[in-house]
Design a protein around this motif. Structure first.
Motif, PDB file in Angstrom:
ATOM      1  N   GLY A  63     -15.361 -42.990   5.604  1.00 25.66           N
ATOM      2  CA  GLY A  63     -14.647 -42.291   4.288  1.00 25.66           C
ATOM      3  C   GLY A  63     -13.880 -43.148   3.367  1.00 25.66           C
ATOM      4  O   GLY A  63     -13.932 -43.150   2.248  1.00 25.66           O
ATOM      5  N   LEU A  64     -12.989 -43.752   4.045  1.00 27.66           N
ATOM      6  CA  LEU A  64     -12.511 -44.780   3.116  1.00 27.66           C
ATOM      7  C   LEU A  64     -13.075 -45.655   2.370  1.00 27.66           C
ATOM      8  O   LEU A  64     -12.424 -46.140   1.270  1.00 27.66           O
ATOM      9  N   SER A  65     -13.978 -46.199   2.827  1.00 27.33           N
ATOM     10  CA  SER A  65     -14.898 -47.222   2.229  1.00 27.33           C
ATOM     11  C   SER A  65     -15.576 -46.754   0.866  1.00 27.33           C
ATOM     12  O   SER A  65     -15.772 -47.497   0.202  1.00 27.33           O
ATOM     13  N   LYS A  66     -15.352 -45.312   0.579  1.00 28.42           N
ATOM     14  CA  LYS A  66     -16.082 -44.802  -0.599  1.00 28.42           C
ATOM     15  C   LYS A  66     -14.815 -44.357  -1.466  1.00 28.42           C
ATOM     16  O   LYS A  66     -15.311 -43.758  -2.710  1.00 28.42           O
ATOM     17  N   GLN A  67     -13.716 -44.479  -1.137  1.00 29.99           N
ATOM     18  CA  GLN A  67     -12.587 -44.106  -2.199  1.00 29.99           C
ATOM     19  C   GLN A  67     -11.912 -45.353  -2.835  1.00 29.99           C
ATOM     20  O   GLN A  67     -11.968 -46.475  -2.108  1.00 29.99           O
ATOM     21  N   TYR A  68     -11.649 -45.361  -3.861  1.00 33.85           N
ATOM     22  CA  TYR A  68     -11.091 -46.403  -4.902  1.00 33.85           C
ATOM     23  C   TYR A  68     -11.526 -47.773  -4.604  1.00 33.85           C
ATOM     24  O   TYR A  68     -11.007 -48.585  -4.323  1.00 33.85           O
ATOM     25  N   THR A  69     -13.025 -47.817  -4.798  1.00 33.96           N
ATOM     26  CA  THR A  69     -14.012 -48.678  -4.281  1.00 33.96           C
ATOM     27  C   THR A  69     -13.745 -49.789  -5.654  1.00 33.96           C
ATOM     28  O   THR A  69     -14.103 -50.957  -5.573  1.00 33.96           O
ATOM     29  N   LYS A  70     -13.088 -49.595  -6.834  1.00 34.04           N
ATOM     30  CA  LYS A  70     -12.790 -50.777  -7.953  1.00 34.04           C
ATOM     31  C   LYS A  70     -11.790 -51.726  -7.503  1.00 34.04           C
ATOM     32  O   LYS A  70     -11.692 -52.660  -7.954  1.00 34.04           O
ATOM     33  N   MET A 116      -5.683 -37.221  13.900  1.00 33.94           N
ATOM     34  CA  MET A 116      -6.141 -38.473  13.292  1.00 33.94           C
ATOM     35  C   MET A 116      -5.353 -38.523  11.893  1.00 33.94           C
ATOM     36  O   MET A 116      -5.085 -37.657  11.543  1.00 33.94           O
ATOM     37  N   GLY A 117      -5.665 -39.875  11.151  1.00 34.47           N
ATOM     38  CA  GLY A 117      -4.848 -39.966   9.916  1.00 34.47           C
ATOM     39  C   GLY A 117      -5.467 -40.917   9.206  1.00 34.47           C
ATOM     40  O   GLY A 117      -6.026 -41.857   9.690  1.00 34.47           O
ATOM     41  N   ALA A 118      -5.162 -40.777   7.817  1.00 40.26           N
ATOM     42  CA  ALA A 118      -5.654 -41.907   6.888  1.00 40.26           C
ATOM     43  C   ALA A 118      -4.797 -42.338   5.851  1.00 40.26           C
ATOM     44  O   ALA A 118      -4.016 -41.404   5.495  1.00 40.26           O
ATOM     45  N   GLN A 119      -4.779 -43.599   5.299  1.00 42.54           N
ATOM     46  CA  GLN A 119      -3.944 -44.003   4.416  1.00 42.54           C
ATOM     47  C   GLN A 119      -4.510 -44.547   2.989  1.00 42.54           C
ATOM     48  O   GLN A 119      -5.347 -45.490   3.330  1.00 42.54           O
ATOM     49  N   ILE A 120      -4.221 -44.395   2.088  1.00 39.58           N
ATOM     50  CA  ILE A 120      -4.670 -45.148   0.728  1.00 39.58           C
ATOM     51  C   ILE A 120      -3.470 -45.552  -0.138  1.00 39.58           C
ATOM     52  O   ILE A 120      -2.726 -44.843  -0.531  1.00 39.58           O
ATOM     53  N   ASP A 121      -3.400 -46.810  -0.156  1.00 43.10           N
ATOM     54  CA  ASP A 121      -2.038 -47.629  -0.838  1.00 43.10           C
ATOM     55  C   ASP A 121      -0.709 -46.939  -0.175  1.00 43.10           C
ATOM     56  O   ASP A 121       0.298 -47.073  -0.614  1.00 43.10           O
ATOM     57  N   GLY A 122      -0.914 -46.760   0.977  1.00 47.40           N
ATOM     58  CA  GLY A 122       0.283 -46.130   1.899  1.00 47.40           C
ATOM     59  C   GLY A 122       0.521 -44.787   1.826  1.00 47.40           C
ATOM     60  O   GLY A 122       1.651 -44.525   2.579  1.00 47.40           O
ATOM     61  N   PHE A 123      -0.328 -44.089   1.293  1.00 44.98           N
ATOM     62  CA  PHE A 123      -0.138 -42.851   1.143  1.00 44.98           C
ATOM     63  C   PHE A 123      -0.930 -42.166   2.130  1.00 44.98           C
ATOM     64  O   PHE A 123      -2.238 -41.995   2.095  1.00 44.98           O
TER      65      PHE A 123
END
Length: 382
Positions: A63-70, A116-123
């Motif tokens: 799931g994370l691999s599809k977020q903020y790909t640029k 479970m948990g996920a983070q993007i840019d620490g959020f």
């Protein structure tokens, strides 16, 4: 005479007042909401604990691999490794493949707590849910398991409503205890809800759910404010609230803010790997390069406080534990829950107990949104 002033520039604290920060929280939430649905669907008779843990972690990574790909440099990762805690095991069970309990097979009637948990840019966005294996409309959950799951659900609903700006943490503590009592339950001691910050699930503001008299007297009081984020983390039991430390080996750790000149080569290697791969988010031993060396290094790291162990706790046989965990955004417009497992279904969870306290019922009927005062129209001067 002239004076010179040294200017020090501090990096501004990123909050959800920034719409870009909100987008990152919600993107992380989208990932974990999808991941927990996969694990919930797979939590059937015959499923193995280790396989469910791996399934959840893999779903988060995909799931994370599809977020903020640029933005290739943006930090993205697991913010809490998938844990699968069955029956008397309260929480934090995320074993390595060779650990005791890893090959445990789920059976009909097992009460399973997933987190479970996920983070993007620490959020980070974290989610936790309780499921009973084999439950259906034709075979609903009853008895102690239903009592604990219902108590956790309604406690979570109350907390979300009480996190509105201006309310205080000890009010939440009291309401949660009343709700738990209505279902013949108690919050498990030392359960704490935390404010979340960028890069850290353990912010300064906290809500303790079942304090001792000494803890209540010493616990810092705080008031909730707009643009804060909270990790609502509720565990209730039909027992006395005292969960004991398990004999099972700890597998989840996190790096702390403590600095120390580590003496052993193993400890230095481990803390370097952890800093690079996980920052200050919880991780599991099995996600490290060498499980044996990581476990060796963690002995010194936890002893001197540069790492924190998420110890496994157990409830007494015959009791049931219910969990609900979610991340909320506190805004001037209300308290928005962004993570969600399966929706609570009273047809599936059939308890013979209910909340009768008028104050609690009124609280649960209030909206999570904040009603803005309407401006009075002033009649034009004659």
């Amino acid at each position: 005479m002239s004076s010179s002033k040294t200017s020090s520039t501090k990096t501004p604290v990123a909050t959800i007042a920034d719409s870009n920060v909100v987008s990152k929280y919600k993107a992380a939430a989208e990932v974990v909401n999808g991941a927990i649905r996969k694990v919930l669907s797979a939590s059937k008779e015959g499923a193995k604990v280790i396989d469910l843990c791996k399934l959840g972690d893999a779903a988060i990574e995909v799931g994370l691999s599809k977020q903020y790909t640029k933005d290739k440099k943006m930090s993205k990762g697991i913010a809490y490794p998938t844990s699968v805690s069955v029956n008397t095991i309260v929480c934090h069970f995320s074993p390595g493949a060779s650990e005791e309990g890893a090959e445990q097979v789920l059976a009909v009637g097992d009460v399973v707590r997933l987190q479970m948990g996920a983070q993007i840019d620490g959020f980070a966005a974290v989610v936790g849910e309780t499921v009973v294996v084999g439950a259906s409309d034709a075979s609903p959950v009853t008895g102690k398991a239903a009592d604990a799951i219902a108590a956790a659900h309604f406690a979570g609903e109350a907390i979300q409503r009480l996190l509105k700006p201006g309310n205080r943490n000890m009010v939440v503590t009291d309401r949660v205890q009343k709700i738990a009592r209505a279902f013949g339950c108690k919050p498990i001691e030392n359960t704490v809800c935390h404010e979340q910050k960028q890069g850290d699930l353990d912010g300064d503001k906290q809500i303790i759910l079942n304090p001792t008299d000494e803890q209540r007297a010493a616990f810092p009081s705080c008031e909730f404010a707009p643009f804060e984020v909270y990790l609502v983390d509720v565990y209730v039991t039909t027992g006395d609230g005292h969960a004991k430390k398990s004999a099972l080996r700890t597998n989840i750790y996190k790096k702390t803010s403590t600095t120390y000149q580590l003496k052993t080569k193993a400890a230095r290697a481990v803390i370097n790997e952890v800093s690079q791969k996980f920052s200050k988010f919880p991780f599991t031993i099995r996600s490290c390069d060498d499980e044996r060396k990581t476990r060796m290094g963690m002995i010194e790291c936890t002893k001197v406080g540069v790492a924190q162990a998420f110890e496994i706790h157990e409830e007494k046989a015959g009791e049931a534990v219910g969990q609900i965990t979610f991340t909320v955004l506190v805004t001037p417009n209300g308290v928005e829950r962004i993570t969600q497992g399966a929706a609570f279904d009273p047809k599936l969870i059939q308890t013979d107990k209910k909340i009768e306290d008028t104050e609690l019922l009124e609280l649960l009927q209030t909206s999570t949104k904040i009603k803005k005062p309407t401006k009075k129209l002033v009649a034009p001067a004659a």
